[in-house]
Design a protein around this motif. Structure first.
Motif, PDB file in Angstrom:
ATOM      1  N   UNK A   1       0.850  -1.196   0.000  1.00 17.85           N
ATOM      2  CA  UNK A   1       0.000   0.000   0.000  1.00 17.85           C
ATOM      3  C   UNK A   1       0.884   1.245   0.000  1.00 17.85           C
ATOM      4  N   UNK A   2       1.930   1.217   0.822  1.00 19.51           N
ATOM      5  CA  UNK A   2       2.845   2.364   0.881  1.00 19.51           C
ATOM      6  C   UNK A   2       3.489   2.608  -0.494  1.00 19.51           C
ATOM      7  N   UNK A   3       3.969   1.540  -1.117  1.00 13.78           N
ATOM      8  CA  UNK A   3       4.625   1.667  -2.420  1.00 13.78           C
ATOM      9  C   UNK A   3       3.673   2.233  -3.479  1.00 13.78           C
ATOM     10  N   UNK A   4       2.443   1.754  -3.466  1.00 13.30           N
ATOM     11  CA  UNK A   4       1.447   2.204  -4.435  1.00 13.30           C
ATOM     12  C   UNK A   4       1.091   3.681  -4.239  1.00 13.30           C
ATOM     13  N   UNK A   5       1.201   4.163  -3.013  1.00 14.43           N
ATOM     14  CA  UNK A   5       0.823   5.541  -2.681  1.00 14.43           C
ATOM     15  C   UNK A   5       2.017   6.387  -2.232  1.00 14.43           C
ATOM     16  N   UNK A   6       3.212   5.972  -2.622  1.00 10.36           N
ATOM     17  CA  UNK A   6       4.430   6.614  -2.120  1.00 10.36           C
ATOM     18  C   UNK A   6       4.490   8.107  -2.434  1.00 10.36           C
ATOM     19  N   UNK A   7       3.980   8.506  -3.580  1.00 12.27           N
ATOM     20  CA  UNK A   7       4.008   9.933  -3.935  1.00 12.27           C
ATOM     21  C   UNK A   7       3.202  10.777  -2.944  1.00 12.27           C
ATOM     22  N   UNK A   8       2.186  10.167  -2.321  1.00  9.94           N
ATOM     23  CA  UNK A   8       1.353  10.886  -1.347  1.00  9.94           C
ATOM     24  C   UNK A   8       1.914  10.833   0.065  1.00  9.94           C
ATOM     25  N   UNK A   9       2.331   9.639   0.494  1.00 11.01           N
ATOM     26  CA  UNK A   9       2.677   9.472   1.915  1.00 11.01           C
ATOM     27  C   UNK A   9       4.155   9.292   2.189  1.00 11.01           C
ATOM     28  N   UNK A  10       4.930   8.926   1.189  1.00  9.55           N
ATOM     29  CA  UNK A  10       6.353   8.703   1.429  1.00  9.55           C
ATOM     30  C   UNK A  10       6.555   7.711   2.554  1.00  9.55           C
ATOM     31  N   UNK A  11       7.370   8.071   3.526  1.00 11.95           N
ATOM     32  CA  UNK A  11       7.651   7.191   4.663  1.00 11.95           C
ATOM     33  C   UNK A  11       6.774   7.501   5.875  1.00 11.95           C
ATOM     34  N   UNK A  12       5.870   8.477   5.738  1.00  9.43           N
ATOM     35  CA  UNK A  12       5.027   8.853   6.883  1.00  9.43           C
ATOM     36  C   UNK A  12       3.804   7.935   6.978  1.00  9.43           C
ATOM     37  N   UNK A  13       3.023   8.141   8.021  1.00  9.30           N
ATOM     38  CA  UNK A  13       1.782   7.388   8.171  1.00  9.30           C
ATOM     39  C   UNK A  13       0.674   8.158   7.453  1.00  9.30           C
ATOM     40  N   UNK A  14      -0.536   7.675   7.542  1.00  7.96           N
ATOM     41  CA  UNK A  14      -1.675   8.255   6.820  1.00  7.96           C
ATOM     42  C   UNK A  14      -2.445   9.212   7.719  1.00  7.96           C
ATOM     43  N   UNK A  15      -3.305  10.002   7.128  1.00  2.00           N
ATOM     44  CA  UNK A  15      -4.130  10.952   7.878  1.00  2.00           C
ATOM     45  C   UNK A  15      -5.553  10.909   7.347  1.00  2.00           C
ATOM     46  N   UNK A  16      -6.483  11.303   8.183  1.00  2.70           N
ATOM     47  CA  UNK A  16      -7.908  11.265   7.838  1.00  2.70           C
ATOM     48  C   UNK A  16      -8.182  12.084   6.584  1.00  2.70           C
ATOM     49  N   UNK A  17      -9.015  11.534   5.714  1.00  8.09           N
ATOM     50  CA  UNK A  17      -9.407  12.199   4.480  1.00  8.09           C
ATOM     51  C   UNK A  17      -8.544  11.837   3.280  1.00  8.09           C
ATOM     52  N   UNK A  18      -7.404  11.227   3.522  1.00  9.35           N
ATOM     53  CA  UNK A  18      -6.499  10.833   2.443  1.00  9.35           C
ATOM     54  C   UNK A  18      -7.142   9.719   1.616  1.00  9.35           C
ATOM     55  N   UNK A  19      -7.028   9.804   0.301  1.00  7.27           N
ATOM     56  CA  UNK A  19      -7.544   8.770  -0.608  1.00  7.27           C
ATOM     57  C   UNK A  19      -6.390   7.853  -1.002  1.00  7.27           C
ATOM     58  N   UNK A  20      -6.451   6.607  -0.571  1.00  3.80           N
ATOM     59  CA  UNK A  20      -5.411   5.624  -0.898  1.00  3.80           C
ATOM     60  C   UNK A  20      -5.866   4.678  -1.979  1.00  3.80           C
ATOM     61  N   UNK A  21      -4.929   4.260  -2.809  1.00  3.13           N
ATOM     62  CA  UNK A  21      -5.182   3.177  -3.762  1.00  3.13           C
ATOM     63  C   UNK A  21      -4.765   1.886  -3.074  1.00  3.13           C
ATOM     64  N   UNK A  22      -5.580   0.863  -3.206  1.00  2.00           N
ATOM     65  CA  UNK A  22      -5.263  -0.452  -2.654  1.00  2.00           C
ATOM     66  C   UNK A  22      -5.531  -1.474  -3.750  1.00  2.00           C
ATOM     67  N   UNK A  23      -4.537  -2.309  -4.010  1.00  3.88           N
ATOM     68  CA  UNK A  23      -4.693  -3.398  -4.988  1.00  3.88           C
ATOM     69  C   UNK A  23      -4.548  -4.723  -4.252  1.00  3.88           C
ATOM     70  N   UNK A  24      -5.357  -5.686  -4.657  1.00  3.03           N
ATOM     71  CA  UNK A  24      -5.192  -7.041  -4.133  1.00  3.03           C
ATOM     72  C   UNK A  24      -5.689  -8.049  -5.157  1.00  3.03           C
ATOM     73  N   UNK A  25      -5.169  -9.236  -5.065  1.00  4.62           N
ATOM     74  CA  UNK A  25      -5.560 -10.318  -5.974  1.00  4.62           C
ATOM     75  C   UNK A  25      -6.686 -11.134  -5.343  1.00  4.62           C
ATOM     76  N   UNK A  26      -7.686 -11.437  -6.138  1.00  5.38           N
ATOM     77  CA  UNK A  26      -8.797 -12.292  -5.669  1.00  5.38           C
ATOM     78  C   UNK A  26      -9.009 -13.398  -6.668  1.00  5.38           C
TER      79      UNK A  26
END
Length: 71
Positions: free
Chosen positions: A46-71
């Motif tokens: 998740x961090x890698x997919x959203x690295x441009x937004x969060x870098x090495x920090x944690x997340x904050x309320x209201x942030x839109x994250x991309x999440x990918x998973x295999x099903x």
């Protein structure tokens, strides 16, 4: 000999971070395994997919994250 075909589909979703969420808690919610190593790997995915937004920090309320998973 029996042959099996396994079909996986990549599911891409967006998640809006809620107050109190952490990257770890989001990974625990969406990771399909419960092995701590799997969850840690999913969290870093998740961090890698959203690295441009969060870098090495944690997340904050209201942030839109991309999440990918295999099903």
């Amino acid at each position: 000999m029996k042959r099996f075909i396994l079909v996986l589909v990549l599911v891409a979703m967006q998640y809006t971070v809620n107050p109190g969420d952490t990257l770890q808690s989001i990974a625990e919610q969406y990771c399909q395994g419960d092995d701590p190593r799997q969850v840690a790997e999913f969290r870093e995915g998740i961090r890698e997919l959203n690295y441009e937004l969060i870098g090495e920090s944690d997340v904050w309320a209201g942030l839109e994250l991309k999440i990918n998973r295999w099903e």
